[in-house]
Design a protein around this motif. Structure first.
Motif, PDB file in Angstrom:
ATOM      1  N   ALA A  89       0.846  -1.202   0.000  1.00 18.75           N
ATOM      2  CA  ALA A  89       0.000   0.000   0.000  1.00 18.75           C
ATOM      3  C   ALA A  89       0.880   1.250   0.000  1.00 18.75           C
ATOM      4  O   ALA A  89       1.848   1.335   0.750  1.00 18.75           O
TER       5      ALA A  89
ATOM      6  N   PRO B  29      -0.461   7.213   2.686  1.00 17.93           N
ATOM      7  CA  PRO B  29      -1.598   8.090   2.414  1.00 17.93           C
ATOM      8  C   PRO B  29      -1.137   9.438   1.854  1.00 17.93           C
ATOM      9  O   PRO B  29      -0.115   9.978   2.279  1.00 17.93           O
TER      10      PRO B  29
ATOM     11  N   LEU C 292      -1.851  13.528   1.221  1.00 13.15           N
ATOM     12  CA  LEU C 292      -2.504  14.611   1.942  1.00 13.15           C
ATOM     13  C   LEU C 292      -3.150  15.570   0.953  1.00 13.15           C
ATOM     14  O   LEU C 292      -2.540  15.937  -0.043  1.00 13.15           O
TER      15      LEU C 292
ATOM     16  N   TYR D 276     -11.339  20.050  10.386  1.00 15.12           N
ATOM     17  CA  TYR D 276     -11.185  18.658  10.806  1.00 15.12           C
ATOM     18  C   TYR D 276     -10.350  17.942   9.762  1.00 15.12           C
ATOM     19  O   TYR D 276     -10.315  18.341   8.607  1.00 15.12           O
ATOM     20  N   ALA D 277      -9.703  16.850  10.190  1.00 12.31           N
ATOM     21  CA  ALA D 277      -9.000  15.984   9.237  1.00 12.31           C
ATOM     22  C   ALA D 277      -9.836  14.738   9.006  1.00 12.31           C
ATOM     23  O   ALA D 277     -10.199  14.053   9.956  1.00 12.31           O
ATOM     24  N   PHE D 278     -10.168  14.471   7.761  1.00 15.40           N
ATOM     25  CA  PHE D 278     -10.992  13.323   7.394  1.00 15.40           C
ATOM     26  C   PHE D 278     -10.102  12.245   6.786  1.00 15.40           C
ATOM     27  O   PHE D 278      -9.432  12.507   5.780  1.00 15.40           O
ATOM     28  N   GLY D 279     -10.105  11.062   7.390  1.00 21.20           N
ATOM     29  CA  GLY D 279      -9.155  10.044   6.934  1.00 21.20           C
ATOM     30  C   GLY D 279      -9.687   8.632   6.904  1.00 21.20           C
ATOM     31  O   GLY D 279      -8.909   7.681   6.848  1.00 21.20           O
ATOM     32  N   ASP D 280     -10.995   8.474   6.956  1.00 19.99           N
ATOM     33  CA  ASP D 280     -11.572   7.136   6.857  1.00 19.99           C
ATOM     34  C   ASP D 280     -11.040   6.452   5.586  1.00 19.99           C
ATOM     35  O   ASP D 280     -11.152   7.020   4.496  1.00 19.99           O
ATOM     36  N   PRO D 281     -10.464   5.237   5.704  1.00 25.04           N
ATOM     37  CA  PRO D 281      -9.935   4.577   4.499  1.00 25.04           C
ATOM     38  C   PRO D 281     -11.010   4.413   3.419  1.00 25.04           C
ATOM     39  O   PRO D 281     -10.698   4.454   2.224  1.00 25.04           O
TER      40      PRO D 281
ATOM     41  N   ARG E  29      -4.960   6.233  -1.208  1.00 23.30           N
ATOM     42  CA  ARG E  29      -5.645   6.726  -0.019  1.00 23.30           C
ATOM     43  C   ARG E  29      -5.334   8.208   0.183  1.00 23.30           C
ATOM     44  O   ARG E  29      -4.174   8.616   0.154  1.00 23.30           O
TER      45      ARG E  29
ATOM     46  N   VAL F  63      -5.959  11.512   2.763  1.00 21.05           N
ATOM     47  CA  VAL F  63      -6.427  12.128   4.004  1.00 21.05           C
ATOM     48  C   VAL F  63      -6.594  13.620   3.727  1.00 21.05           C
ATOM     49  O   VAL F  63      -5.656  14.276   3.272  1.00 21.05           O
TER      50      VAL F  63
ATOM     51  N   ILE G  92      -7.259  17.403   5.021  1.00 23.86           N
ATOM     52  CA  ILE G  92      -7.354  18.353   6.117  1.00 23.86           C
ATOM     53  C   ILE G  92      -8.228  19.491   5.614  1.00 23.86           C
ATOM     54  O   ILE G  92      -7.906  20.147   4.634  1.00 23.86           O
TER      55      ILE G  92
ATOM     56  N   LEU H 126     -20.707  14.656   3.909  1.00 19.89           N
ATOM     57  CA  LEU H 126     -20.484  14.583   5.356  1.00 19.89           C
ATOM     58  C   LEU H 126     -19.672  15.798   5.830  1.00 19.89           C
ATOM     59  O   LEU H 126     -19.960  16.382   6.878  1.00 19.89           O
TER      60      LEU H 126
END
Lengths: 242, 242
Positions: free
Chosen positions: A6, A9, A11, A82-87, A95, A97, A99, A136
């Motif tokens: 993998a 992630p 940014l 907020y930081a959104f990082g749901d896989p 992937r 993430v 911010i 969301l």
């Protein structure tokens, strides 16, 4: 069976921008600009303005640059959301993430924003299905805005330097989507000590034109405690002293 | 002249963990665990517990895993604090953006945490010079905790299921570092409607033992609006229903 290693992630920085603008029916409404995606994944879907972080750029600077590039806006209020990082929010290939920052701009500034086929404003409570988890994110930003209105001077982000109590109340009514009692509102705002009378009145023909107020400059617009004077909201600090 | 292509920023997850514990003098104090770095940069300096994000892991899951691995703790309260990404916070070799969580644990749980030469607890207002920008991060987390105490039920993170009004007031007094008027405190807390009497009293010898209270379970411990029931604080939601 093949195993792919993998990739780390990636940014990205995205921004939810709110302004009070007239909708198609002429009603002043809480609105936000969205950008139509011109590449996969989610080609053709609407999404929040955003992009990658440059190598030497602070997070808030990246958010501000991105806003400028996509919408031409330089908001007075810019704060990390907020930081959104749901896989599950990303594709399998890569992937990401995100911010996310949120920004408030005055109506007059919003009217000068770039408008094109690919950048359009939508009523905040009536947006289409967006790319990724951006619905969301918008929902969360709206919740944060409405919550924060009750205990901070965030409403100032929608207003010019000087405003009447009616104009301020209108901001609250539009954002909260409910009428507020005039006398109660005046009492609550005066008790909060967040605004001060300028000593001036609206110029105009009426016998007793309404008083003008301004926000207490000793209170910071984005109350971030120890971060307020530091790089985390540097962009905001610079623009708010204009 | 050589140009190196800047590597994309790396992501790390760190956590500020607060608990009320007895300091060396036997006074109950707001404390946090720090980890001594065993590699460069900042070899030998104290730092917040943290590490990289695994490929398939949600941000809050990464924070929870990291906490478990370094301290053995599984806090009831775990919430995203802020993303720190100032380019100056990293070394020239490698830029790191840290998404920071904060956690509250009960004293009894904190007493069972891993203690070693490399993991030690420090009084929150008396910590050494930390690696990277971790002093700023701790300062911001402290500010957030103290601010949030005034408008949320966050104090519950330090307490067991049932507690007396005195125990609750003690949490406020220790965190805010000031004595509070008993009667005023009772009035304010009762007006907030955040706690409910259990109908039980402390068992013991006194003639009129103090009443026990519990927090209103219909209010979520980490009020994150639309995110509350979603993955962003999934770990917290799971542990808080135990």
């Amino acid at each position: 069976m093949t195993h792919r290693v993998a990739a780390p992630p990636q940014l990205a920085i995205s921004t939810v921008i709110f302004a009070l603008r007239q909708d198609a029916a002429g009603n002043t409404t809480l609105m936000l600009p969205l950008v139509q995606r011109i590449r996969e994944p989610h080609l053709g879907d609407w999404a929040l303005p955003g992009g990658p972080l440059n190598a030497t750029e602070d997070l808030s600077d990246a958010a501000a640059r991105n806003l400028r590039e996509t919408t031409g806006l330089e908001p007075r209020y810019l704060e990390q959301l907020y930081a959104f990082g749901d896989p599950a929010r990303s594709s399998n290939e890569e992937r990401v993430v995100s911010i996310v920052y949120w920004a408030l701009v005055e109506s007059s500034e919003a009217d000068q924003a770039i408008q094109s086929r690919n950048v359009q404003w939508f009523a905040a409570d009536c947006i289409p299905n967006l790319a990724f988890d951006h619905n969301l994110i918008v929902e969360y930003a709206l919740w944060r805005l409405r919550t924060k209105l009750s205990y901070s001077r965030v409403a100032h982000g929608f207003l010019g330097e000087e405003f009447t109590l009616s104009q301020l109340r209108e901001v609250y009514e539009i954002v909260l989507q409910k009428p507020l009692d005039k006398a109660n509102f005046r009492r609550t705002i005066e008790a909060s000590k967040s605004i001060v009378p300028t000593g001036q009145r609206v110029s105009g023909g009426s016998h007793r034109p309404p008083q003008l107020y301004t926000y207490d400059k000793t209170l910071n617009l984005t109350d971030q405690g120890p971060l307020t004077s530091k790089s985390a909201i540097r962009h905001n600090s610079e623009t708010s002293t204009k």
